[in-house]
Design a protein around this motif. Sequence first.
Motif, PDB file in Angstrom:
ATOM      1  N   ASP A   1       0.838  -1.137   0.217  1.00  0.00           N
ATOM      2  CA  ASP A   1       0.047  -0.002   0.060  1.00  0.00           C
ATOM      3  C   ASP A   1       0.904   1.317  -0.109  1.00  0.00           C
ATOM      4  O   ASP A   1       0.442   2.287  -0.559  1.00  0.00           O
ATOM      5  CB  ASP A   1      -0.868   0.098   1.111  1.00  0.00           C
ATOM      6  CG  ASP A   1      -1.964  -0.875   0.967  1.00  0.00           C
ATOM      7  OD1 ASP A   1      -2.546  -0.868  -0.052  1.00  0.00           O
ATOM      8  OD2 ASP A   1      -2.407  -1.680   2.090  1.00  0.00           O
ATOM      9  N   HIS A   2       1.962   1.146   0.759  1.00  0.00           N
ATOM     10  CA  HIS A   2       2.616   2.598   0.986  1.00  0.00           C
ATOM     11  C   HIS A   2       3.295   2.646  -0.443  1.00  0.00           C
ATOM     12  O   HIS A   2       3.697   4.059  -0.948  1.00  0.00           O
ATOM     13  CB  HIS A   2       3.757   2.450   1.935  1.00  0.00           C
ATOM     14  CG  HIS A   2       4.879   1.542   1.703  1.00  0.00           C
ATOM     15  ND1 HIS A   2       4.735   0.012   1.455  1.00  0.00           N
ATOM     16  CD2 HIS A   2       6.168   1.584   1.254  1.00  0.00           C
ATOM     17  CE1 HIS A   2       6.174  -0.589   1.283  1.00  0.00           C
ATOM     18  NE2 HIS A   2       6.737   0.309   1.146  1.00  0.00           N
ATOM     19  N   LEU A   3       3.677   1.950  -1.344  1.00  0.00           N
ATOM     20  CA  LEU A   3       4.364   2.337  -2.748  1.00  0.00           C
ATOM     21  C   LEU A   3       3.174   3.002  -3.512  1.00  0.00           C
ATOM     22  O   LEU A   3       3.570   3.669  -4.484  1.00  0.00           O
ATOM     23  CB  LEU A   3       4.850   0.646  -3.233  1.00  0.00           C
ATOM     24  CG  LEU A   3       5.867   0.381  -2.501  1.00  0.00           C
ATOM     25  CD1 LEU A   3       6.373  -1.000  -3.214  1.00  0.00           C
ATOM     26  CD2 LEU A   3       7.108   1.183  -2.455  1.00  0.00           C
ATOM     27  N   LEU A   4       1.785   2.239  -3.315  1.00  0.00           N
ATOM     28  CA  LEU A   4       0.912   2.984  -4.182  1.00  0.00           C
ATOM     29  C   LEU A   4       0.834   4.387  -4.023  1.00  0.00           C
ATOM     30  O   LEU A   4       0.860   5.381  -4.848  1.00  0.00           O
ATOM     31  CB  LEU A   4      -0.640   2.275  -3.715  1.00  0.00           C
ATOM     32  CG  LEU A   4      -1.540   2.902  -4.472  1.00  0.00           C
ATOM     33  CD1 LEU A   4      -1.674   2.720  -5.938  1.00  0.00           C
ATOM     34  CD2 LEU A   4      -2.896   2.124  -4.067  1.00  0.00           C
ATOM     35  N   SER A   5       0.918   4.973  -2.828  1.00  0.00           N
ATOM     36  CA  SER A   5       0.805   6.433  -2.525  1.00  0.00           C
ATOM     37  C   SER A   5       2.241   7.071  -3.191  1.00  0.00           C
ATOM     38  O   SER A   5       2.080   8.274  -3.514  1.00  0.00           O
ATOM     39  CB  SER A   5       0.671   6.738  -0.936  1.00  0.00           C
ATOM     40  OG  SER A   5       1.499   6.356  -0.329  1.00  0.00           O
ATOM     41  N   LEU A   6       3.156   6.294  -2.875  1.00  0.00           N
ATOM     42  CA  LEU A   6       4.555   6.997  -3.335  1.00  0.00           C
ATOM     43  C   LEU A   6       4.420   7.033  -4.948  1.00  0.00           C
ATOM     44  O   LEU A   6       5.077   7.798  -5.359  1.00  0.00           O
ATOM     45  CB  LEU A   6       5.614   6.085  -3.068  1.00  0.00           C
ATOM     46  CG  LEU A   6       7.129   6.167  -3.399  1.00  0.00           C
ATOM     47  CD1 LEU A   6       7.403   7.829  -2.847  1.00  0.00           C
ATOM     48  CD2 LEU A   6       8.090   5.215  -2.741  1.00  0.00           C
ATOM     49  N   TRP A   7       3.914   6.068  -5.627  1.00  0.00           N
ATOM     50  CA  TRP A   7       3.888   6.117  -7.027  1.00  0.00           C
ATOM     51  C   TRP A   7       3.045   7.424  -7.525  1.00  0.00           C
ATOM     52  O   TRP A   7       3.568   8.293  -8.254  1.00  0.00           O
ATOM     53  CB  TRP A   7       3.280   4.930  -7.582  1.00  0.00           C
ATOM     54  CG  TRP A   7       2.848   5.146  -8.919  1.00  0.00           C
ATOM     55  CD1 TRP A   7       3.314   5.243 -10.232  1.00  0.00           C
ATOM     56  CD2 TRP A   7       1.306   5.256  -9.445  1.00  0.00           C
ATOM     57  NE1 TRP A   7       2.868   5.411 -11.297  1.00  0.00           N
ATOM     58  CE2 TRP A   7       1.351   5.421 -10.839  1.00  0.00           C
ATOM     59  CE3 TRP A   7      -0.104   5.374  -8.899  1.00  0.00           C
ATOM     60  CZ2 TRP A   7       0.190   5.794 -11.712  1.00  0.00           C
ATOM     61  CZ3 TRP A   7      -1.012   5.743  -9.682  1.00  0.00           C
ATOM     62  CH2 TRP A   7      -0.978   5.888 -10.958  1.00  0.00           C
ATOM     63  N   PHE A   8       1.692   7.603  -6.875  1.00  0.00           N
ATOM     64  CA  PHE A   8       1.076   8.742  -7.351  1.00  0.00           C
ATOM     65  C   PHE A   8       1.886   9.987  -6.920  1.00  0.00           C
ATOM     66  O   PHE A   8       1.855  11.048  -7.687  1.00  0.00           O
ATOM     67  CB  PHE A   8      -0.308   8.761  -6.602  1.00  0.00           C
ATOM     68  CG  PHE A   8      -1.386   9.681  -7.155  1.00  0.00           C
ATOM     69  CD1 PHE A   8      -1.880   9.334  -8.550  1.00  0.00           C
ATOM     70  CD2 PHE A   8      -1.746  10.935  -6.702  1.00  0.00           C
ATOM     71  CE1 PHE A   8      -2.790  10.378  -9.048  1.00  0.00           C
ATOM     72  CE2 PHE A   8      -2.514  11.800  -7.435  1.00  0.00           C
ATOM     73  CZ  PHE A   8      -3.102  11.265  -8.813  1.00  0.00           C
ATOM     74  N   THR A   9       2.457  10.194  -5.791  1.00  0.00           N
ATOM     75  CA  THR A   9       3.343  11.366  -5.405  1.00  0.00           C
ATOM     76  C   THR A   9       4.444  11.529  -6.578  1.00  0.00           C
ATOM     77  O   THR A   9       4.893  12.498  -6.863  1.00  0.00           O
ATOM     78  CB  THR A   9       4.081  11.101  -4.061  1.00  0.00           C
ATOM     79  OG1 THR A   9       2.966  10.937  -3.184  1.00  0.00           O
ATOM     80  CG2 THR A   9       4.647  12.326  -3.639  1.00  0.00           C
ATOM     81  N   THR A  10       4.830  10.382  -7.020  1.00  0.00           N
ATOM     82  CA  THR A  10       6.361  10.439  -7.656  1.00  0.00           C
ATOM     83  C   THR A  10       5.558  10.842  -9.072  1.00  0.00           C
ATOM     84  O   THR A  10       6.242  11.872  -9.906  1.00  0.00           O
ATOM     85  CB  THR A  10       6.828   9.284  -8.016  1.00  0.00           C
ATOM     86  OG1 THR A  10       7.300   8.658  -6.742  1.00  0.00           O
ATOM     87  CG2 THR A  10       8.070   9.246  -8.976  1.00  0.00           C
ATOM     88  N   LEU A  11       4.448  10.455  -9.567  1.00  0.00           N
ATOM     89  CA  LEU A  11       3.743  10.877 -10.722  1.00  0.00           C
ATOM     90  C   LEU A  11       3.596  12.394 -10.938  1.00  0.00           C
ATOM     91  O   LEU A  11       3.820  13.022 -11.877  1.00  0.00           O
ATOM     92  CB  LEU A  11       2.469  10.169 -10.891  1.00  0.00           C
ATOM     93  CG  LEU A  11       1.477  10.825 -11.939  1.00  0.00           C
ATOM     94  CD1 LEU A  11       1.856  10.847 -13.535  1.00  0.00           C
ATOM     95  CD2 LEU A  11      -0.119   9.778 -12.079  1.00  0.00           C
ATOM     96  N   LEU A  12       2.983  12.906  -9.798  1.00  0.00           N
ATOM     97  CA  LEU A  12       2.713  14.231  -9.786  1.00  0.00           C
ATOM     98  C   LEU A  12       4.111  15.172  -9.770  1.00  0.00           C
ATOM     99  O   LEU A  12       4.209  16.199 -10.339  1.00  0.00           O
ATOM    100  CB  LEU A  12       1.788  14.851  -8.441  1.00  0.00           C
ATOM    101  CG  LEU A  12       0.599  14.263  -8.219  1.00  0.00           C
ATOM    102  CD1 LEU A  12      -0.048  14.605  -6.918  1.00  0.00           C
ATOM    103  CD2 LEU A  12      -0.331  14.928  -9.512  1.00  0.00           C
TER     104      LEU A  12
END
Length: 227
Positions: free
Chosen positions: A34-45
Amino acid sequence: MKTRPKVLFFDVNETLLDLKPLKKEVKYVLNGQDHLLSLWFTTLLQYSLVVSASGQYKSFGQIGAAALQMVAANNDITITEENARHIVVNALQDLPPHSEVKNALNTLKNEGFTLVALTNSNDESLKTKIKNAGLAQYFDDLLSIESVGKFKPFTEVYNWASNKMNVKPEDCMLIAAHGWDVAGALWADWRAAFISRPGQQQFPLAPETEINENDLQKVVDILVTYK
């Protein structure tokens, strides 16, 4: 009594459309973390801003796929560029609307508001996702930042959108579920309404939005009282 905005601009991803199917796909390839999911979206932005600040342009889907590869690589997970693009691009184009969205948009349409989608997705993706979600009939126009070559929240995007609709910034209102997006709109002299979807907060250093509710219907209930 507040006056009605001449044009209501809507962010699309997460504001109107539920990202759960996309998150499910991304979480799966990141081994369910789960923590990688939020990290992915933050990295995308983050990298969408890097691209814009550098005077470059890549589609939101391309950046999302690249961000997915980066996060995966940092956690010893291998994803090819082709697979990453397939996951992100396909999922972004087939997202369902949040449960209250259709009724809320229908109310605004019947009340005579001008409704415009304004998204970081490219033009083709925007048209496809709005059609697939069954929302096309509610909108007067669909605007993609692809025409500007910069992503929200760059001020140029909001200026371009208001010019495109032939209205002054102060006659525009952005409705969005992202603190960075409503902040950008407010700093571009637009009005804004924030939808506090789960996990979303306004930026404390930005001006406050005039409307702050947890779903679109509640925002609409306020807007229809404007004269």
